[in-house]
Structure formats: structure tokens, C-alpha cells
Design a protein around this motif. Sequence first.
Motif, PDB file in Angstrom:
ATOM      1  N   LEU A   1       5.436  32.922 -20.173  1.00  0.00           N
ATOM      2  CA  LEU A   1       5.348  34.000 -19.190  1.00  0.00           C
ATOM      3  C   LEU A   1       6.690  34.312 -18.548  1.00  0.00           C
ATOM      4  CD1 LEU A   1       1.987  33.237 -17.318  1.00  0.00           C
ATOM      5  CD2 LEU A   1       2.493  35.248 -18.706  1.00  0.00           C
ATOM      6  N   SER A   2       7.499  33.279 -18.371  1.00  0.00           N
ATOM      7  CA  SER A   2       8.771  33.462 -17.655  1.00  0.00           C
ATOM      8  C   SER A   2       9.943  33.818 -18.566  1.00  0.00           C
ATOM      9  CB  SER A   2       9.110  32.186 -16.874  1.00  0.00           C
ATOM     10  OG  SER A   2       9.304  31.092 -17.759  1.00  0.00           O
ATOM     11  N   THR A   3       9.733  33.776 -19.888  1.00  0.00           N
ATOM     12  CA  THR A   3      10.818  34.059 -20.823  1.00  0.00           C
ATOM     13  C   THR A   3      10.803  35.529 -21.222  1.00  0.00           C
ATOM     14  OG1 THR A   3      10.728  31.809 -21.699  1.00  0.00           O
ATOM     15  CG2 THR A   3      11.852  33.454 -23.038  1.00  0.00           C
ATOM     16  N   GLU A   4      11.891  36.219 -20.974  1.00  0.00           N
ATOM     17  CA  GLU A   4      11.982  37.648 -21.284  1.00  0.00           C
ATOM     18  C   GLU A   4      11.849  37.876 -22.787  1.00  0.00           C
ATOM     19  OE1 GLU A   4      15.019  41.429 -20.484  1.00  0.00           O
ATOM     20  OE2 GLU A   4      15.496  39.408 -19.729  1.00  0.00           O
ATOM     21  N   GLY A   5      11.064  38.889 -23.138  1.00  0.00           N
ATOM     22  CA  GLY A   5      10.914  39.244 -24.550  1.00  0.00           C
ATOM     23  C   GLY A   5       9.742  38.592 -25.240  1.00  0.00           C
ATOM     24  N   ILE A   6       9.035  37.683 -24.565  1.00  0.00           N
ATOM     25  CA  ILE A   6       7.872  37.033 -25.163  1.00  0.00           C
ATOM     26  C   ILE A   6       6.604  37.665 -24.577  1.00  0.00           C
ATOM     27  CG2 ILE A   6       6.580  34.878 -25.337  1.00  0.00           C
ATOM     28  CD1 ILE A   6       9.156  33.382 -25.564  1.00  0.00           C
ATOM     29  N   ASP A   7       5.720  38.135 -25.459  1.00  0.00           N
ATOM     30  CA  ASP A   7       4.520  38.847 -25.032  1.00  0.00           C
ATOM     31  C   ASP A   7       3.308  37.945 -24.841  1.00  0.00           C
ATOM     32  OD1 ASP A   7       5.517  41.650 -25.162  1.00  0.00           O
ATOM     33  OD2 ASP A   7       5.847  41.106 -27.262  1.00  0.00           O
ATOM     34  N   GLY A   8       3.383  36.720 -25.349  1.00  0.00           N
ATOM     35  CA  GLY A   8       2.265  35.801 -25.227  1.00  0.00           C
ATOM     36  C   GLY A   8       2.460  34.610 -26.135  1.00  0.00           C
ATOM     37  N   VAL A   9       1.382  33.877 -26.381  1.00  0.00           N
ATOM     38  CA  VAL A   9       1.476  32.681 -27.225  1.00  0.00           C
ATOM     39  C   VAL A   9       0.413  32.750 -28.309  1.00  0.00           C
ATOM     40  CG1 VAL A   9       2.243  31.336 -25.226  1.00  0.00           C
ATOM     41  CG2 VAL A   9      -0.155  31.232 -25.926  1.00  0.00           C
ATOM     42  N   VAL A  10       0.672  32.040 -29.394  1.00  0.00           N
ATOM     43  CA  VAL A  10      -0.322  31.865 -30.437  1.00  0.00           C
ATOM     44  C   VAL A  10      -0.417  30.367 -30.715  1.00  0.00           C
ATOM     45  CG1 VAL A  10       1.419  32.356 -32.222  1.00  0.00           C
ATOM     46  CG2 VAL A  10      -1.020  32.417 -32.799  1.00  0.00           C
ATOM     47  N   LEU A  11      -1.614  29.824 -30.545  1.00  0.00           N
ATOM     48  CA  LEU A  11      -1.847  28.397 -30.735  1.00  0.00           C
ATOM     49  C   LEU A  11      -2.272  28.141 -32.171  1.00  0.00           C
ATOM     50  CD1 LEU A  11      -3.539  28.115 -27.351  1.00  0.00           C
ATOM     51  CD2 LEU A  11      -1.990  26.320 -28.077  1.00  0.00           C
ATOM     52  N   ASP A  12      -1.578  27.209 -32.839  1.00  0.00           N
ATOM     53  CA  ASP A  12      -1.851  26.819 -34.229  1.00  0.00           C
ATOM     54  C   ASP A  12      -1.887  28.033 -35.154  1.00  0.00           C
ATOM     55  OD1 ASP A  12      -2.003  24.222 -33.350  1.00  0.00           O
ATOM     56  OD2 ASP A  12      -4.182  24.177 -33.275  1.00  0.00           O
ATOM     57  N   PRO A  13      -0.771  28.754 -35.309  1.00  0.00           N
ATOM     58  CA  PRO A  13      -0.774  30.017 -36.064  1.00  0.00           C
ATOM     59  C   PRO A  13      -1.070  29.872 -37.549  1.00  0.00           C
ATOM     60  CG  PRO A  13       1.467  29.356 -35.527  1.00  0.00           C
ATOM     61  CD  PRO A  13       0.561  28.450 -34.766  1.00  0.00           C
ATOM     62  N   TRP A  14      -0.899  28.675 -38.142  1.00  0.00           N
ATOM     63  CA  TRP A  14      -1.047  28.547 -39.594  1.00  0.00           C
ATOM     64  C   TRP A  14      -2.472  28.212 -40.025  1.00  0.00           C
ATOM     65  CZ3 TRP A  14       2.898  31.070 -39.650  1.00  0.00           C
ATOM     66  CH2 TRP A  14       4.138  30.671 -39.143  1.00  0.00           C
ATOM     67  N   SER A  15      -3.372  28.053 -39.082  1.00  0.00           N
ATOM     68  CA  SER A  15      -4.758  27.740 -39.440  1.00  0.00           C
ATOM     69  C   SER A  15      -5.669  28.609 -38.589  1.00  0.00           C
ATOM     70  CB  SER A  15      -5.034  26.247 -39.217  1.00  0.00           C
ATOM     71  OG  SER A  15      -4.752  25.876 -37.882  1.00  0.00           O
ATOM     72  N   HIS A  16      -6.801  28.081 -38.148  1.00  0.00           N
ATOM     73  CA  HIS A  16      -7.601  28.788 -37.152  1.00  0.00           C
ATOM     74  C   HIS A  16      -6.770  28.861 -35.880  1.00  0.00           C
ATOM     75  CE1 HIS A  16     -11.628  27.669 -39.240  1.00  0.00           C
ATOM     76  NE2 HIS A  16     -11.159  28.818 -39.678  1.00  0.00           N
ATOM     77  N   SER A  17      -6.438  30.062 -35.442  1.00  0.00           N
ATOM     78  CA  SER A  17      -5.501  30.211 -34.337  1.00  0.00           C
ATOM     79  C   SER A  17      -6.117  31.026 -33.216  1.00  0.00           C
ATOM     80  CB  SER A  17      -4.210  30.880 -34.818  1.00  0.00           C
ATOM     81  OG  SER A  17      -4.501  32.173 -35.342  1.00  0.00           O
ATOM     82  N   ALA A  18      -5.472  30.971 -32.062  1.00  0.00           N
ATOM     83  CA  ALA A  18      -5.887  31.771 -30.908  1.00  0.00           C
ATOM     84  C   ALA A  18      -4.641  32.412 -30.310  1.00  0.00           C
ATOM     85  CB  ALA A  18      -6.587  30.905 -29.875  1.00  0.00           C
ATOM     86  N   THR A  19      -4.679  33.730 -30.151  1.00  0.00           N
ATOM     87  CA  THR A  19      -3.558  34.477 -29.575  1.00  0.00           C
ATOM     88  C   THR A  19      -3.901  34.872 -28.148  1.00  0.00           C
ATOM     89  OG1 THR A  19      -2.956  35.332 -31.754  1.00  0.00           O
ATOM     90  CG2 THR A  19      -2.050  36.477 -29.843  1.00  0.00           C
TER      91      THR A  19
END
Length: 366
Positions: free
Chosen positions: A146-164
Motif C-alpha cells: 500500500l505504501s509503495t508507489e506504483g504498486i496496485d495491490g498484491v497477488v498471493l501464490d501467483p503460480w497456483s491457486h492465487s488470490a489478487t
Amino acid sequence: MAKRQDGGIRLRPVGTRKHRQNAPAYSPAGTGCPAFEQAVENLYKGQNEESFWTLMGALNYALEMETHVLVPLRTALTVHNTPAPWTEHPVPTAKAKDLQLWTLRNEKGRTWLPMFTSAAAACADRSTSARPMADYTLQDAMELALSTEGIDGVVLDPWSHSATLDGALLNGLLHAGHTPEDPGDEKADAGKEAARKGNWAQAVECFEKAAELGSTMGLALLADCIYKGRGTRTNRAEARRMWKEAADSGEILSNIALGDDCAARGDNGRALLYYRRARANAAHMPDIEYTPQVCLRVAQTETRYTSRKKALALAAEARQGFSIKAREHEPDAEQWLAEADQLIRELTSELPARATAYDMESLQLD
């Protein structure tokens, strides 16, 4: 399974090992975050609003449990094209603060910070299998995104079942306060605060008012006081009646308490049924209030006889929760923590688990 010299087959009992089993930690290098991983898998299966809110509940639980994640870094690799041990030996948070983050960018031009709940998830793709990783708590990693400029969000475990999770969801998870669901839950919370301070008479008064307002949690906590004689006279028959009333409404602590009462009276088969019902009720909404207890009791009474590895993972998760609750001076947390440590010692010994057989078909809950 092994062949005998006489041509027969010898079956090795489940859980026996020649070598000592190491105890895992509740961490990416150990157990991962089973509640989150299961919730994401269910989201992919269900694709509905209920499974989405189950995922949100699992993430709240992960935050309560001070779950750690691995965050990839954009730094030079010392060994190219070969796996490095960064997932098991990540860069500590303090040393990673000034290092550049490695991010993903989608076709719409949005930038996401990947996070991994387990070492296996981080190693599932070549782009991160050899990449340096930083160790963060899930909360710190979300706040970093949240505090880093240019980052819109996070994706948890992107290479398998993931959550954005975009910025709005991150803000909601990090800053949403605890809102009592039932009318009496606010009184129940006040009773728990009094109990932490050792003021049991005041706690009982609050739990009584909570139960009168319809809070099943308040009813369960009041029954616990009556059963143990805390702030009121002991009456175990009345406590059992109150627990059963709360348990019939799906209250989880009551099922655990009824199971413990059965076990104390030597009825281990019926105790297991109560623990199983607690596990089923807790599956869709894990909470540090009761999930560690569920993990421990299931590991103690069932999983240890079927899979020592799974039992150790449950015990590690339980231990994490009890450690946090003990730090917050939660009543009985030290006792629960001692039980978890004892189970881990037993499971990591060289002695095989002795299975206990129950005629489960003949058992039923009143």
C-alpha cells in the motif's frame, strides 16, 4: 510395506519412522498457511459470494495468526539458473527494507506485488525459484504494498491457486475494526477483557448479560466459568446443558468443551465426535478464538493415528495461536500451549503412535 523371507507381507503401522521427525513451524518454510490455501482452492471450485467471504475470513485469520509470507526481491543472483535456498533462508525483514521489490505487471498495465505463503508455492515457477526472498508478516507485506508507489495491490501464490487483492481490499483487511455480529457479543467481549485481568466475577456478569441478549459465545463462556467455578459456584451439569444449547446453534467453543468433558470422563469416542463437529463448523470461518483449539484436539485424538506429518502441522498451527493468546494474557492459553508442546514432543519421538479404535457407527451425540 515390506516382504518377509517366508513370502508374506509385513505392514508397518501408520506413523512409525526409523528416524526422528522434525517439528515444522507455522511459516512458509514449514506448514504454510493451510486456512488461506484451502479457502483459495474452495474459491476456485465455488466461484460464488460465499466462497469469497470465506477467503476474506481466512485472510483475517492469517492476520490474527501473524502469518509470515515470502516476498521476492529484485536483486542480483549469486547463482544463475539454479535453485537457491532463499525460500528456506529468506532475507530478514530488517535487512530487506531498502531492497527493491520484484513485481508482476498484467496486460492492463497494473502492477502487483507477489507474495508466497509457502516455499513450495515460491518454487513452482523458474522466475522465482532462484530469486532472493524477504520474510515479512502478512500484515507488514500488505502495508508495504500500500505504501509503495506504483504498486496496485498484491497477488498471493501467483503460480497456483492465487488470490489478487487490490488496494481497497487491502485497506479493508488491514483497517476494518472488530464489529460484534450478535447483540450480546459486545458484552461477551467485555467479559473476556475482564477475564484477562483476572476479574472473574465481572466476567461472569458480562457473560450472563451477553447470553440474555442471545450471544451463543457469551453462553459458552458463561458455561465455562460455571464448569470451572470461576467467579461463580461450580455446577457441571448446568454447564453441560448450556454448552449443548450453544453447540446446537453451531457455537464452536461449546463443541470443544463438550468433547473435553467427555474425554475427562473416559468417553473418548464421543469426544472425537464433538471435535469433528467443531472442525466442520470452524472450516468456513477460521478464527484465532477457536481454530487453534480445534487443530490441537483433532491432532491429539485422530490425525496422530493416521498421519504424523499432518498431526505435526496441526500442532504447529495450534502452537502459533496459543503463543499469541498467551502473550495477550488470554485465560488458559499457557495450558493449551503446554499441551501443544507436549504433543509435538510425542510426535517427534521415535515411539510409534498407538491407534485407538472406536466403533464410530454406534456413537451419536445427544
